[in-house]
Scaffold this motif. Structure first.
Motif, PDB file in Angstrom:
ATOM      1  N   TRP A  74       0.817  -1.212   0.000  1.00 34.53           N
ATOM      2  CA  TRP A  74       0.000   0.000   0.000  1.00 34.53           C
ATOM      3  C   TRP A  74       0.855   1.268   0.000  1.00 34.53           C
ATOM      4  O   TRP A  74       0.395   2.319  -0.449  1.00 34.53           O
ATOM      5  CB  TRP A  74      -0.936   0.014   1.206  1.00 34.53           C
ATOM      6  N   TYR A  98      -4.165   4.612  -8.157  1.00 38.63           N
ATOM      7  CA  TYR A  98      -4.747   5.009  -6.872  1.00 38.63           C
ATOM      8  C   TYR A  98      -6.268   5.107  -6.990  1.00 38.63           C
ATOM      9  O   TYR A  98      -6.813   5.383  -8.067  1.00 38.63           O
ATOM     10  CB  TYR A  98      -4.178   6.363  -6.426  1.00 38.63           C
ATOM     11  N   ASP A  99      -6.920   4.884  -5.865  1.00 38.45           N
ATOM     12  CA  ASP A  99      -8.366   5.023  -5.806  1.00 38.45           C
ATOM     13  C   ASP A  99      -8.737   6.506  -5.817  1.00 38.45           C
ATOM     14  O   ASP A  99      -8.180   7.297  -5.054  1.00 38.45           O
ATOM     15  CB  ASP A  99      -8.913   4.353  -4.536  1.00 38.45           C
ATOM     16  N   THR A 102     -10.565   7.586  -2.238  1.00 34.62           N
ATOM     17  CA  THR A 102      -9.760   7.588  -1.010  1.00 34.62           C
ATOM     18  C   THR A 102      -8.348   8.110  -1.227  1.00 34.62           C
ATOM     19  O   THR A 102      -7.685   8.505  -0.266  1.00 34.62           O
ATOM     20  CB  THR A 102      -9.689   6.169  -0.426  1.00 34.62           C
ATOM     21  N   LYS A 104      -5.850   6.261  -2.042  1.00 33.24           N
ATOM     22  CA  LYS A 104      -4.900   5.230  -1.634  1.00 33.24           C
ATOM     23  C   LYS A 104      -4.644   4.266  -2.784  1.00 33.24           C
ATOM     24  O   LYS A 104      -5.435   4.147  -3.714  1.00 33.24           O
ATOM     25  CB  LYS A 104      -5.444   4.459  -0.421  1.00 33.24           C
ATOM     26  N   SER A 105      -3.495   3.583  -2.689  1.00 35.49           N
ATOM     27  CA  SER A 105      -3.101   2.646  -3.735  1.00 35.49           C
ATOM     28  C   SER A 105      -4.103   1.503  -3.834  1.00 35.49           C
ATOM     29  O   SER A 105      -4.639   1.027  -2.828  1.00 35.49           O
ATOM     30  CB  SER A 105      -1.705   2.088  -3.441  1.00 35.49           C
ATOM     31  N   ARG A 106      -4.310   1.028  -5.041  1.00 33.30           N
ATOM     32  CA  ARG A 106      -5.202  -0.103  -5.272  1.00 33.30           C
ATOM     33  C   ARG A 106      -4.435  -1.418  -5.368  1.00 33.30           C
ATOM     34  O   ARG A 106      -5.000  -2.465  -5.656  1.00 33.30           O
ATOM     35  CB  ARG A 106      -6.008   0.118  -6.549  1.00 33.30           C
ATOM     36  N   GLY A 107      -3.121  -1.357  -5.119  1.00 32.64           N
ATOM     37  CA  GLY A 107      -2.316  -2.575  -5.057  1.00 32.64           C
ATOM     38  C   GLY A 107      -1.776  -3.060  -6.387  1.00 32.64           C
ATOM     39  O   GLY A 107      -1.226  -4.168  -6.451  1.00 32.64           O
ATOM     40  N   ASP A 190      -4.546  -4.068   6.423  1.00 32.50           N
ATOM     41  CA  ASP A 190      -5.750  -3.250   6.357  1.00 32.50           C
ATOM     42  C   ASP A 190      -5.453  -1.962   5.587  1.00 32.50           C
ATOM     43  O   ASP A 190      -4.440  -1.307   5.836  1.00 32.50           O
ATOM     44  CB  ASP A 190      -6.244  -2.919   7.771  1.00 32.50           C
ATOM     45  N   LYS A 191      -6.329  -1.611   4.656  1.00 35.53           N
ATOM     46  CA  LYS A 191      -6.082  -0.421   3.824  1.00 35.53           C
ATOM     47  C   LYS A 191      -6.096   0.867   4.639  1.00 35.53           C
ATOM     48  O   LYS A 191      -5.340   1.796   4.357  1.00 35.53           O
ATOM     49  CB  LYS A 191      -7.138  -0.336   2.719  1.00 35.53           C
ATOM     50  N   ASP A 192      -6.953   0.928   5.637  1.00 35.46           N
ATOM     51  CA  ASP A 192      -7.100   2.176   6.397  1.00 35.46           C
ATOM     52  C   ASP A 192      -6.027   2.334   7.471  1.00 35.46           C
ATOM     53  O   ASP A 192      -5.425   3.403   7.608  1.00 35.46           O
ATOM     54  CB  ASP A 192      -8.495   2.224   7.033  1.00 35.46           C
ATOM     55  N   ASN A 194      -3.298   0.170   7.852  1.00 31.01           N
ATOM     56  CA  ASN A 194      -2.019  -0.411   7.427  1.00 31.01           C
ATOM     57  C   ASN A 194      -1.480  -1.398   8.465  1.00 31.01           C
ATOM     58  O   ASN A 194      -0.274  -1.606   8.574  1.00 31.01           O
ATOM     59  CB  ASN A 194      -0.982   0.676   7.146  1.00 31.01           C
TER      60      ASN A 194
END
Length: 336
Positions: A74, A98-99, A102, A104-107, A190-192, A194
């Protein structure tokens, strides 16, 4: 005169060449793609000039130069992604996706090389350790149907459960790397927050290595006994979802007015019971007329009169009865 003759000869040659190209196009047009590929591959192997032209045309198309990279951490950025793939050649474009909502990275991300040979070099070693996580790449035109979705993937991908929060992806890969070469693997975060979710996945390149990891009796990592099994077995486990209490809305069941509901006071002072007899709705007369009486199948006969017979009197008459006194004892009358 000689110049004029040369010019006419060149024009005739060009016309013949154009007519030959048109004729060849008309012959090649109805052929299937597999037939054309087979024909060009044979010509390219016989004539190096044709092979070079085929490579030049293919290299100009990004479909042969663009890679899809999945399994990224992430915190991996576009800069660290490009740095991991720059060793294979000059990169034309590279970015992590990235999303939008949010941020954040989408992986996953994409790498586009400037030359097709660089992409082929990167595909020879598709697994790369980036930011402590094993990522894997394949041609972007293949998407998720690349090499890692082979039929034996279910026998190569393992689920690792019971992990300590202190176990990182790098520790996980080092621990399971003793059984064989790893294609892809990481701890699930966890994305939120980490933070580790307590499990991860490891995909080996061979089924033999995956079997060794499952059969290994020593399954202790980070001071805990871990669970190692096939990922498909874990995926098939039924998951029970718990409905929050706030989502449950109690429904009042309608009841007859003569009965009170539990937990609720009856609106009237005394429950209104049923009165007897209960009124019955009047029967509605039918609008249809009664059917006509059926005709008598046989004719009626007159009544036959019989002569009266006198009743015969019993010559002995009615037997006398003994008079009864009090308490049921017979009462005797003396003779006079």
């Amino acid at each position: 005169m000689e110049d004029l003759k040369k010019r006419k000869m060149e024009e005739m040659g060009n016309n013949d060449q154009l007519s030959t190209q048109e004729e060849l196009r008309s012959l090649l047009d109805p052929l299937a793609k597999s037939q054309l590929v087979d024909l060009l591959s044979r010509l390219g192997s016989q004539y190096p000039s044709i092979a070079e032209e085929i490579k030049s045309i293919a290299s100009s198309d990004p479909v042969h130069r663009k890679l899809f990279v999945r399994g990224l951490a992430w915190n991996t950025t576009s800069e660290t992604l490009c740095a991991a793939f720059r060793m294979h050649g000059e990169i034309e474009e590279g970015a992590v996706i990235y999303d939008k909502a949010t941020g954040k990275s989408r992986g996953y991300g994409f790498i586009t090389y400037k030359h097709m040979e660089s992409a082929h070099s990167a595909l020879r070693a598709p697994s790369k350790l980036i930011d402590g996580r094993m990522a894997v790449c394949n041609l972007a035109c293949e998407g998720l149907t690349g090499a890692s979705t082979t039929p034996d993937l279910a026998q190569r991908k393992l689920y690792i459960g019971g992990l300590s929060p202190d176990v990182t992806s790098e520790m996980l890969l080092n621990y399971f790397g003793r059984h064989g070469e790893i294609e892809e693997g990481s701890v699930a975060y966890d994305k939120d927050t980490n933070e580790s979710r307590g499990f991860g996945f490891v995909t080996y390149k061979t089924t033999e290595a995956a079997k060794k990891a499952i059969d290994d009796p020593q399954k202790i990592l980070g001071g805990r006994t871990i669970i190692v099994k096939l990922a498909d077995t874990h995926k098939g486990k039924p998951v029970q979802t718990q409905v929050p209490a706030a989502a449950v809305v109690p429904l009042a069941m309608p009841m007859a007015p003569g009965y009170s509901q539990l937990g609720k006071a009856h609106p009237s002072a005394a429950p209104a019971g049923y009165a007897y007899p209960q009124p019955v709705a009047p029967y509605q007369a039918s609008s249809y007329s009664s059917p006509a009486a059926a005709p008598t199948p046989y004719p009626s006969q007159s009544t036959i009169a019989y002569s009266s017979i006198a009743a015969k009197k019993d010559p002995q008459g009615i037997p006398p009865t003994t008079p009864m006194g009090m308490s049921g004892y017979p009462y005797y009358i003396g003779k006079q």
